[in-house]
Design a protein around this motif. Structure first.
Motif, mmCIF file in Angstrom:
data_model
loop_
_atom_site.group_PDB
_atom_site.id
_atom_site.type_symbol
_atom_site.label_atom_id
_atom_site.label_comp_id
_atom_site.label_asym_id
_atom_site.label_seq_id
_atom_site.Cartn_x
_atom_site.Cartn_y
_atom_site.Cartn_z
ATOM 1 N N SER A 109 30.874 45.003 48.664
ATOM 2 C CA SER A 109 31.389 44.007 49.602
ATOM 3 C C SER A 109 31.784 42.695 48.929
ATOM 4 C CB SER A 109 30.354 43.735 50.699
ATOM 5 O OG SER A 109 29.193 43.112 50.180
ATOM 6 N N GLY A 110 31.230 42.411 47.738
ATOM 7 C CA GLY A 110 31.590 41.173 47.055
ATOM 8 C C GLY A 110 33.091 40.995 46.882
ATOM 9 N N ARG B 291 39.361 39.101 49.111
ATOM 10 C CA ARG B 291 40.525 39.488 49.912
ATOM 11 C C ARG B 291 40.484 38.846 51.292
ATOM 12 N NH1 ARG B 291 38.635 44.467 47.720
ATOM 13 N NH2 ARG B 291 39.831 45.089 45.877
ATOM 14 N N ASP B 292 39.273 38.612 51.805
ATOM 15 C CA ASP B 292 39.138 37.984 53.124
ATOM 16 C C ASP B 292 39.564 36.521 53.140
ATOM 17 O OD1 ASP B 292 38.123 40.306 54.234
ATOM 18 O OD2 ASP B 292 36.025 39.664 54.142
ATOM 19 N N HIS B 293 39.377 35.832 52.016
ATOM 20 C CA HIS B 293 39.504 34.373 52.032
ATOM 21 C C HIS B 293 40.612 33.809 51.147
ATOM 22 C CE1 HIS B 293 35.892 34.195 54.454
ATOM 23 N NE2 HIS B 293 35.270 34.956 53.576
ATOM 24 N N LEU B 294 41.339 34.671 50.443
ATOM 25 C CA LEU B 294 42.466 34.203 49.637
ATOM 26 C C LEU B 294 43.733 34.941 50.051
ATOM 27 C CD1 LEU B 294 41.094 33.984 45.968
ATOM 28 C CD2 LEU B 294 41.284 32.151 47.650
ATOM 29 N N ASP C 13 48.314 37.773 47.201
ATOM 30 C CA ASP C 13 48.756 37.703 45.811
ATOM 31 C C ASP C 13 47.712 37.011 44.936
ATOM 32 O OD1 ASP C 13 51.069 38.945 46.538
ATOM 33 O OD2 ASP C 13 52.349 37.158 46.426
ATOM 34 N N GLU C 14 47.151 35.931 45.431
ATOM 35 C CA GLU C 14 46.142 35.231 44.657
ATOM 36 C C GLU C 14 44.870 36.068 44.520
ATOM 37 O OE1 GLU C 14 43.592 31.041 44.378
ATOM 38 O OE2 GLU C 14 44.889 31.423 46.119
ATOM 39 N N ALA C 15 44.497 36.749 45.597
ATOM 40 C CA ALA C 15 43.304 37.603 45.544
ATOM 41 C C ALA C 15 43.462 38.683 44.482
ATOM 42 C CB ALA C 15 43.046 38.237 46.903
ATOM 43 N N ALA C 16 44.623 39.322 44.437
ATOM 44 C CA ALA C 16 44.862 40.368 43.453
ATOM 45 C C ALA C 16 44.716 39.839 42.032
ATOM 46 C CB ALA C 16 46.251 40.977 43.659
ATOM 47 N N GLU C 17 45.195 38.620 41.785
ATOM 48 C CA GLU C 17 45.092 38.020 40.465
ATOM 49 C C GLU C 17 43.650 37.614 40.160
ATOM 50 O OE1 GLU C 17 45.651 36.407 36.770
ATOM 51 O OE2 GLU C 17 46.962 37.745 37.929
ATOM 52 N N LEU D 244 32.741 31.344 47.199
ATOM 53 C CA LEU D 244 33.364 32.119 46.139
ATOM 54 C C LEU D 244 33.634 31.180 44.973
ATOM 55 C CD1 LEU D 244 35.858 34.049 48.393
ATOM 56 C CD2 LEU D 244 34.230 35.181 46.863
ATOM 57 N N VAL D 245 33.274 31.624 43.778
ATOM 58 C CA VAL D 245 33.388 30.810 42.572
ATOM 59 C C VAL D 245 34.257 31.579 41.579
ATOM 60 C CG1 VAL D 245 32.101 29.758 40.688
ATOM 61 C CG2 VAL D 245 31.145 29.751 43.001
ATOM 62 N N PHE D 246 35.356 30.971 41.155
ATOM 63 C CA PHE D 246 36.314 31.630 40.270
ATOM 64 C C PHE D 246 36.407 30.887 38.929
ATOM 65 C CE2 PHE D 246 37.774 32.301 44.648
ATOM 66 C CZ PHE D 246 37.838 33.680 44.701
ATOM 67 N N TRP D 247 36.338 31.655 37.857
ATOM 68 C CA TRP D 247 36.520 31.082 36.535
ATOM 69 C C TRP D 247 37.942 31.314 36.049
ATOM 70 C CZ3 TRP D 247 31.887 32.960 38.203
ATOM 71 C CH2 TRP D 247 30.760 32.151 37.990
ATOM 72 N N ALA D 248 38.392 30.430 35.164
ATOM 73 C CA ALA D 248 39.710 30.614 34.564
ATOM 74 C C ALA D 248 39.715 31.893 33.714
ATOM 75 C CB ALA D 248 40.034 29.403 33.685
ATOM 76 N N PRO D 249 40.854 32.552 33.579
ATOM 77 C CA PRO D 249 40.913 33.818 32.830
ATOM 78 C C PRO D 249 40.309 33.716 31.428
ATOM 79 C CG PRO D 249 42.957 33.477 33.991
ATOM 80 C CD PRO D 249 42.155 32.226 34.192
ATOM 81 N N GLU D 250 40.541 32.612 30.742
ATOM 82 C CA GLU D 250 40.035 32.505 29.380
ATOM 83 C C GLU D 250 38.519 32.334 29.321
ATOM 84 O OE1 GLU D 250 41.627 28.422 30.684
ATOM 85 O OE2 GLU D 250 42.231 30.548 30.824
#
Length: 287
Positions: A149-150, A155-158, A161-165, A279-285
């Motif tokens: 479910s994480g 997908r629920d909150h973005l 296109d952004e969620a997929a990335e 939700l906490v997102f880190w930069a790709p690098e």
């Protein structure tokens, strides 16, 4: 996650209490819980509970030594005074407290982006599971999301296109738990992620009016290591790792529950708290 840990050096000298925690009984079919009053004849929740007497250690000393952290144990305490004084004002919470908390989570985790998606107020005297705006403390060992479910939350909150990335890189779900007054009864117990085995986790349905979410219930494991932070104040908070996409040994989740603290005075103040989920997102690098 591993079910085997060596004792901490000096563990025998760490203050501790013994208390009962409510685990799921073995052999139970997939549990179901409702977030709203269910149809007539349908129980609020299914799944037999089996209380287990466990040792719960004072986490303050170990946290000071760096032994307890979001990425090691799955939780950590922090000192932080909120600028919000009135937590009865829902608009103020969503405007000011959400923004303040997002900034705090960015600072604590080094994340690039934080999306706060909901919160729950709890009151042990006046809260009820039937009252959406004010809940009672949950006295059952659980984790708010599962490894399935994480990603759904992204997908629920973005936007799609952004969620997929974002799903291609590291992200986490973190709860910010804050007492609204010094905790005198029903404190929060937290389980060290390193002491949890995959076989302890039982996926469970959480039914909302418009969807069905998924949480984890937990089977008892004598290797579980439990901690609590005595008399947490409103200028203190706890960060709880609910989900992490990393699979490199970083803590991916934990378990938590309110519990009856032994020898709590009859006139102890009700437990009042707010938990905020993000939700906490880190930069790709950084992933």
């Amino acid at each position: 996650m591993s079910a085997v840990l060596n004792p901490w050096p000096g563990a025998a000298t760490i203050p501790a209490v013994k208390a009962e925690l409510n685990y799921l009984a073995p052999g139970v079919a997939r549990p179901v819980s409702y977030t709203f009053e269910p149809p007539a004849g349908v129980p609020w929740s299914t799944g037999d509970i089996r209380p287990q007497r466990v040792t719960i250690q004072d986490g303050r000393a170990l946290a000071a030594l760096g032994e307890l952290s979001l990425d090691r144990s799955g939780f950590s305490p922090l000192a932080h005074r909120s600028s919000v004084a009135d937590f009865s004002d829902d608009a103020l919470i969503r405007d000011q407290y959400y923004a303040e908390s997002a900034e705090l989570l960015r600072a604590e985790t080094g994340a690039e982006k934080v999306v706060v998606f909901d919160h729950t107020l709890r009151d042990s005297a006046n809260g009820s599971r039937a009252t959406r705006s004010l809940r009672e403390p949950v006295q059952r060992v659980h984790n708010d999301q599962t490894l399935v479910s994480g990603p759904r939350r992204v997908r629920d909150h973005l936007p799609a296109d952004e969620a997929a990335e974002r799903l291609q890189h590291r992200f986490a779900i973190i709860n910010l738990w804050r007492p609204l007054a010094t905790v005198e009864r029903l404190p929060l117990a937290l389980c060290d992620a390193r002491s949890i085995a995959p076989s302890d986790l039982v996926p469970s349905d959480l039914v909302y009016p418009d969807k069905v979410g998924e949480t984890y219930s937990f089977l008892h494991n004598p290797d579980h290591r439990w901690y609590w932070f005595p008399r947490l104040r409103s200028d203190e908070a706890l960060l709880l790792k609910i989900y992490d996409s990393r699979e490199d040994g970083t803590a991916r989740l934990t378990a938590h529950t309110a519990f009856d603290l032994p020898d709590t005075p009859a006139d102890a103040a009700p437990r009042r708290s707010i938990e905020l989920r993000a939700l906490v997102f880190w930069a790709p690098e950084a992933a």
